[in-house]
Scaffold this active site. Structure first.
Site, short mmCIF file in Angstrom:
data_model
loop_
_atom_site.label_atom_id
_atom_site.label_comp_id
_atom_site.label_asym_id
_atom_site.label_seq_id
_atom_site.Cartn_x
_atom_site.Cartn_y
_atom_site.Cartn_z
CG HIS A 1 -15.23 -14.15 -46.73
ND1 HIS A 1 -15.06 -13.38 -47.86
CD2 HIS A 1 -13.98 -14.35 -46.23
CE1 HIS A 1 -13.77 -13.15 -48.04
NE2 HIS A 1 -13.09 -13.71 -47.05
CB CYS A 2 -21.23 -13.82 -43.37
SG CYS A 2 -22.11 -12.34 -43.84
CB ALA A 3 -16.60 -17.05 -42.05
CG ASN B 1 -22.05 -13.56 -39.33
OD1 ASN B 1 -21.30 -14.11 -38.53
ND2 ASN B 1 -21.75 -12.40 -39.90
#
Ligand SMILES: Cc1ncc(COP(=O)(O)O)c(C=O)c1O
Length: 462
Positions: A404-406, A122
């Protein structure tokens, strides 16, 4: 099976890590690594001479300033940067990306675009989203972001798609050096070629797109030479490289950092005697990007993380680099990082092999360990990723569930979350075996965590 090239004395390395000798099975290293005792001790050792930098004439202040400035040199040497003038020390990778965005904000022309990828964290998407959709429109400037596809099977970037998106209005190309979800190591030099071929006219006359590489998952375990890779910017966080929390780096080419607006304005980033009611002149690099009192101890300790990493990889019993003035040679960095890459690769290969034996388990990204960094994200049919991570924790295995902020990658695969095991060079093959064997048991015996976190209960109930 890839045999580790030798070489790491993992049992000797492990003795440096109190959390590991205590018995924790830490397989959440892509989030943060564990600090060796020597680095934690260094904080305490520095505190009796605690003083601000660039702001005092005392011996303590001078000595602290020297240590602080040397931290910049150590970081520059480790990543192959020409000098400390290329190094900006901030809080983390996220801040580094925001720095590039805010410092370049005024340079974007109407009709420009920025190219990023579907595998970004992100922190390498949301700032560009905000810039294009929220900030620049307020100044009546229309800049778009474009997102490069990722092959859902292999986790590889679609470079043809990238080449089709990059054009003569692409000011900046942003990509991960390694994905924190697919694990893919991206071909940075090929991405550089695409950015070079764009023909974009930069304000300084250069005709190419700038390239920002998110090195958060690359630098901790791969040999990186920023000059050889010819990146314009590269970011990374020290909490993923043995150091305590709070320090990250932006590498930038000197002429670009010179031309860019400062990120934060205030003390120390201004030139000596250069502030008057009429005019403000900025300090020389790297201090132009060091406004206000910095995280002094954090920066010193973090730079020593690179030195201790060299010692651990090359000779874990001795302090050859740690807290010494020994010059960091490129060959030493290459040897140390190649050993770490090779060892980590053997851990990843074992994990891939064993995970693929679990029924109903889907691994994301390439099944070839060499193409990946040392993490594996997966889901199991009919089980929530959070539930798996909770159950693993009850058996003493530390993993991570979430996106995982992905978030873009999870969105494109239409999955809410995944569970991830990630390794660093203090992990052993036995730990990988234990982690996966326990996971297999959890799946086989349909075990659920007894004490799920409240949000997991909420998810289960929804
Ligand atoms: C690829 C990648 N980029 C950026 C970040 C953000 O790092 P930080 O939280 O230190 O800013 C992470 C952290 O997980 C990451 O894995």
């Amino acid at each position: 099976m890839i045999e580790p090239k030798c070489t790491l004395d993992v049992q000797a390395i492990r003795k440096h890590f109190p959390s590991i000798t205590k018995g924790r099975i830490v397989t959440n290293n892509a989030a943060s690594t564990q600090p060796p005792k020597k680095l934690a001790d260094l904080y305490r050792q520095l505190s009796p001479d605690y003083e601000n930098v660039h702001r005092g004439q005392s011996t303590a202040s001078r000595e602290m300033t020297e240590l602080f400035e040397k931290a910049y040199d150590t970081i520059a040497d480790f990543i192959g940067a020409p000098s400390r003038r290329n190094i900006v020390i901030g809080r983390n990778t996220t801040e580094a990306h925001n720095l590039v965005m805010y410092s370049m904000l005024t340079e974007f022309r109407d009709g420009d675009n920025i190219v990023t990828t579907m595998m970004e964290h992100n922190s390498n998407f949301v700032p560009w989203y905000a810039m294009c959709r929220e900030i620049l429109p307020k100044f009546a400037r229309n800049v778009e972001y474009r997102i490069v596809n990722v092959d859902a099977e292999t986790g590889e970037l679609d470079l043809d798609h990238m080449a089709s998106l990059v054009d003569d209005r692409t000011k900046l190309v942003c990509a991960s050096g390694a994905s924190n979800f697919y694990g893919t190591k991206n071909p940075v030099k090929k991405i550089r070629e695409i950015a070079n071929a764009s023909g974009y006219r930069q304000p300084n006359g250069e005709r190419k797109s700038w390239l920002l590489i998110d090195g958060a998952q690359l630098v901790p375990s791969t040999y990186v030479d920023v000059v050889d890779l010819d990146v314009d910017f590269m970011s990374f966080s020290f909490h993923k490289i043995l150091a305590p929390f709070g320090v990250g780096v932006l590498y930038g080419k000197e002429h670009l950092l010179e031309q860019m607006n400062p990120f934060l304005y205030g003390g120390d980033m201004v030139g000596n005697g250069q502030v008057s009611p009429e005019r403000v002149g900025y300090n020389e690099l790297p201090w132009k990007f060091s406004a206000g009192t910095p995280n002094i101890l954090g920066a010193i300790v973090s730079a020593q993380a690179f030195r201790i990493l060299l010692d651990l990889a090359l000779n874990p019993g001795e302090d050859v680099y740690f807290m010494s003035d020994k010059k960091i040679e490129r060959e030493a960095v290459r040897e140390a990082m190649d050993r770490i890459t090779s060892y980590n690769c053997s851990l990843t290969e074992r994990a891939l092999e064993k995970l693929s034996e679990i029924e109903g388990l889907q691994i994301y990204g390439s099944k070839v360990a060499k193409r990946r960094t040392s993490l594996v994200a997966f889901n199991v049919d009919g089980r929530s990723a959070h539930g798996l991570a909770e159950a693993l924790n009850e058996f003493g295995v530390e993993s991570r569930a979430g996106c995982h902020c992905a978030a873009l990658a999870h969105h494109s695969l239409v999955i809410p979350a995944s569970c991830r095991l990630s390794f660093y060079f203090y992990n052993t093959l036995e730990e990988v075996d234990t982690a996966v064997d326990i996971l297999a048991k959890i799946v086989r015996e349909d075990i659920y965590a007894k004490t799920p976190f409240p949000f997991v209960q909420a998810l289960a109930g929804s």
